[in-house]
Design an enzyme around this catalytic site. Structure first.
Site, short mmCIF file in Angstrom:
data_model
loop_
_atom_site.label_atom_id
_atom_site.label_comp_id
_atom_site.label_asym_id
_atom_site.label_seq_id
_atom_site.Cartn_x
_atom_site.Cartn_y
_atom_site.Cartn_z
N GLY A 124 0.80 -1.23 0.00
CA GLY A 124 0.00 0.00 0.00
C GLY A 124 0.82 1.27 0.00
O GLY A 124 0.34 2.33 0.39
N ALA A 125 2.09 1.19 -0.42
CA ALA A 125 2.96 2.37 -0.39
C ALA A 125 3.15 2.97 -1.78
O ALA A 125 3.97 3.86 -1.97
CB ALA A 125 4.31 2.00 0.21
N GLY A 126 2.40 2.47 -2.76
CA GLY A 126 2.53 3.00 -4.11
C GLY A 126 3.75 2.45 -4.84
O GLY A 126 4.21 3.05 -5.81
N LEU A 127 4.27 1.31 -4.39
CA LEU A 127 5.42 0.70 -5.08
C LEU A 127 5.01 -0.61 -5.77
O LEU A 127 5.84 -1.44 -6.09
CB LEU A 127 6.57 0.45 -4.08
CG LEU A 127 7.10 1.73 -3.40
CD1 LEU A 127 8.17 1.38 -2.36
CD2 LEU A 127 7.66 2.72 -4.41
N SER A 128 3.70 -0.74 -5.99
CA SER A 128 3.16 -1.84 -6.79
C SER A 128 3.37 -3.22 -6.21
O SER A 128 3.73 -4.16 -6.92
CB SER A 128 3.72 -1.81 -8.21
OG SER A 128 3.17 -0.74 -8.88
N SER A 130 0.86 -4.88 -5.41
CA SER A 130 -0.23 -5.64 -6.05
C SER A 130 0.20 -6.24 -7.37
O SER A 130 -0.04 -7.42 -7.64
CB SER A 130 -1.47 -4.79 -6.31
OG SER A 130 -1.53 -3.69 -5.51
N GLU A 162 -6.73 -7.08 -12.19
CA GLU A 162 -6.92 -5.98 -11.23
C GLU A 162 -8.16 -5.14 -11.60
O GLU A 162 -8.92 -4.72 -10.73
CB GLU A 162 -5.66 -5.11 -11.18
CG GLU A 162 -5.74 -4.07 -10.11
CD GLU A 162 -4.39 -3.70 -9.50
OE1 GLU A 162 -3.41 -4.43 -9.71
OE2 GLU A 162 -4.34 -2.67 -8.81
N ASP A 174 2.28 -0.87 -14.18
CA ASP A 174 2.88 -1.63 -13.08
C ASP A 174 3.12 -3.09 -13.46
O ASP A 174 4.17 -3.67 -13.17
CB ASP A 174 1.97 -1.56 -11.83
CG ASP A 174 1.65 -0.13 -11.45
OD1 ASP A 174 2.36 0.78 -11.92
OD2 ASP A 174 0.69 0.07 -10.69
C1 GLA Z 1 -1.18 3.21 -10.25
C2 GLA Z 1 -1.74 2.41 -11.41
C3 GLA Z 1 -0.92 2.66 -12.69
C4 GLA Z 1 -0.75 4.16 -12.95
C5 GLA Z 1 -0.29 4.89 -11.70
C6 GLA Z 1 -0.28 6.39 -11.87
O1 GLA Z 1 0.10 2.73 -9.92
O2 GLA Z 1 -1.74 1.03 -11.12
O3 GLA Z 1 -1.54 2.01 -13.77
O4 GLA Z 1 -1.92 4.71 -13.47
O5 GLA Z 1 -1.10 4.58 -10.58
O6 GLA Z 1 0.66 6.77 -12.80
#
Ligand code: GLA
Length: 389
Positions: A124-128, A130, A162, A174
């Site tokens: 959940g830190a925006g580093l993918s 998921s 997703e 991602d």
């Molecule tokens: C999330 C989404 C990506 C992208 C970014 C924003 O990470 O999964 O597809 O849209 O936000 O750039």
């Protein structure tokens, strides 16, 4: 890595018994250098995979059932491949269910499996985390079943999982970088054609520092889907004047300047971010090719300012983190990365100033926000792979 794999295999043996057909798959998290909220507008992105990843140790089973155990929270789940449905209480298993369902829908014949999952990508830190989980489980399913997917198609499968099973209308960035990254490079991706190029990103003398705000990210998914709708609304309005426009990718800054005043203010600002960000990605690739990191740093800064002011996906904690970095010596660029509303910033810093930056963040960020930050210095890593078995 060897220690982690050994612990994972020991956990697998403890839960499911000792087997000799256990394989281990890995998929990395990512940090986006630049090109934010452009992927679902058919635009350009420039992510790198990071040296933090998700591992799954898995062995096949013959009864068509999938049993998974996650070491990070100690939860165990089980489902049948021929009756996949997402239930209201489902947490991370939605990703695995989604991947299995979409793979089957796209023609794969899967076997059941029993797996143990472990990871070093903060959740959940925006580093993918998921996408890393989706891609790692997809590799495990494909390895034991009958499935023949290119990396590009596998990324698309995971994106669809997703979209359809988690309900986030995310773009392809991602999953694509998790599948196709190469060490020491950034991936320049055209999200319309899916043509890509690996851009050397060694930057001797510089370091990529990720700073995690640790701000809890509530309601990100709904705000994310809302931004996407606003972009689509912008496209429909621009199409009234220029029918050939299919996505914001097709709108140049010159064209946009002509019709900007015909759009409602909020929609206009959203579109302006995406249109200028696409240009910044292309300018960044040129800057990196010429080794001009100062120029690239300025583009990173401009990207953050646009995400904050036009796209409105930053937040106080991200802005504080960026301000601290920008006033720290040796930082050439600092911006929020990922979807926003919390999560992390990415900072390009002279290697001999990394400690100064880390110290500044640790001292000043908690005082301003009340949250404790995490700082990761990361290396551009390779894409998903089978690491054992
Ligand atoms: C999330 C989404 C990506 C992208 C970014 C924003 O990470 O999964 O597809 O849209 O936000 O750039």
């Amino acid at each position: 890595m060897t220690d982690r794999i050994d612990r994972l295999l020991a956990q697998h043996a403890a839960r499911y018994g000792v087997r000799h057909d256990v394989a281990v798959f890995r998929a990395p998290g990512r940090v986006n250098l630049i090109g934010e909220h452009t992927d679902y507008n058919d635009g350009f992105v420039l992510p790198v995979a990071i040296d933090r990843d998700i591992l799954i140790a898995a062995a096949p089973r013959n009864d068509g059932r999938v049993a998974l155990y996650a070491m990070h929270d100690g939860t165990a789940v089980e489902f049948a491949l021929d009756r996949i449905a997402v239930a209201p209480g489902d947490g991370w298993v939605r990703y695995a269910k989604g991947v299995a369902a979409v793979l089957q829908d796209e023609g794969a014949r899967l076997r059941g499996l029993e797996g143990v999952i472990e990871g070093t990508v903060p959740i959940g830190a925006g580093l993918s985390s998921s996408a890393a989980l989706e891609v790692a489980t997809a590799l495990a399913f494909c390895a034991f079943g009958t499935a023949d997917f290119t990396w590009t198609r596998l990324a698309q499968v995971c994106q669809r999982a997703e979209n359809d099973y988690v309900g986030v209308r995310c773009g392809i960035m991602d999953q694509f970088i998790a599948c196709l990254a190469r060490p020491h490079t950034a991936l320049f991706l055209d999200c319309r054609s899916l043509a890509y190029e690996h851009i050397p990103f060694d930057a001797p003398g510089y370091a990529v520092v990720i700073a995690n705000t640790n701000r809890p990210r509530g309601l990100v998914d709904s705000a994310y889907n809302e931004r996407r709708q606003e972009c689509e609304a912008g496209v429909r309005l621009i199409q009234q004047y220029v029918p050939v426009v299919r996505a914001l990718r097709d709108v140049s800054t010159e064209l946009f300047a002509r019709y900007r005043t015909n759009l409602p203010d909020r929609i206009g600002r959203r579109c302006e971010h995406v249109i200028t960000e696409n240009e910044r990605v292309q300018q960044s690739v040129n800057a990196l090719r010429r080794g001009n990191l100062d120029r690239f740093g300025r583009l990173m800064n401009a990207s953050h300012d646009s995400l904050r002011d036009r796209y409105e996906v930053s937040c106080r904690e991200l802005d504080v983190m960026v301000d601290i970095a920008r006033s720290s010596p040796g930082v050439v660029g600092s911006r929020m990365t990922g979807a926003g509303f919390g999560g992390c910033t990415i900072n390009l810093v002279a290697a001999d100033r990394v400690d100064r930056l880390e110290q500044a963040i640790r001292e000043r960020y908690p005082a301003c926000t009340g949250f404790r930050p995490d700082v990761y210095v990361c290396q551009p890593a390779g894409g998903a792979e089978r690491v054992k078995g």
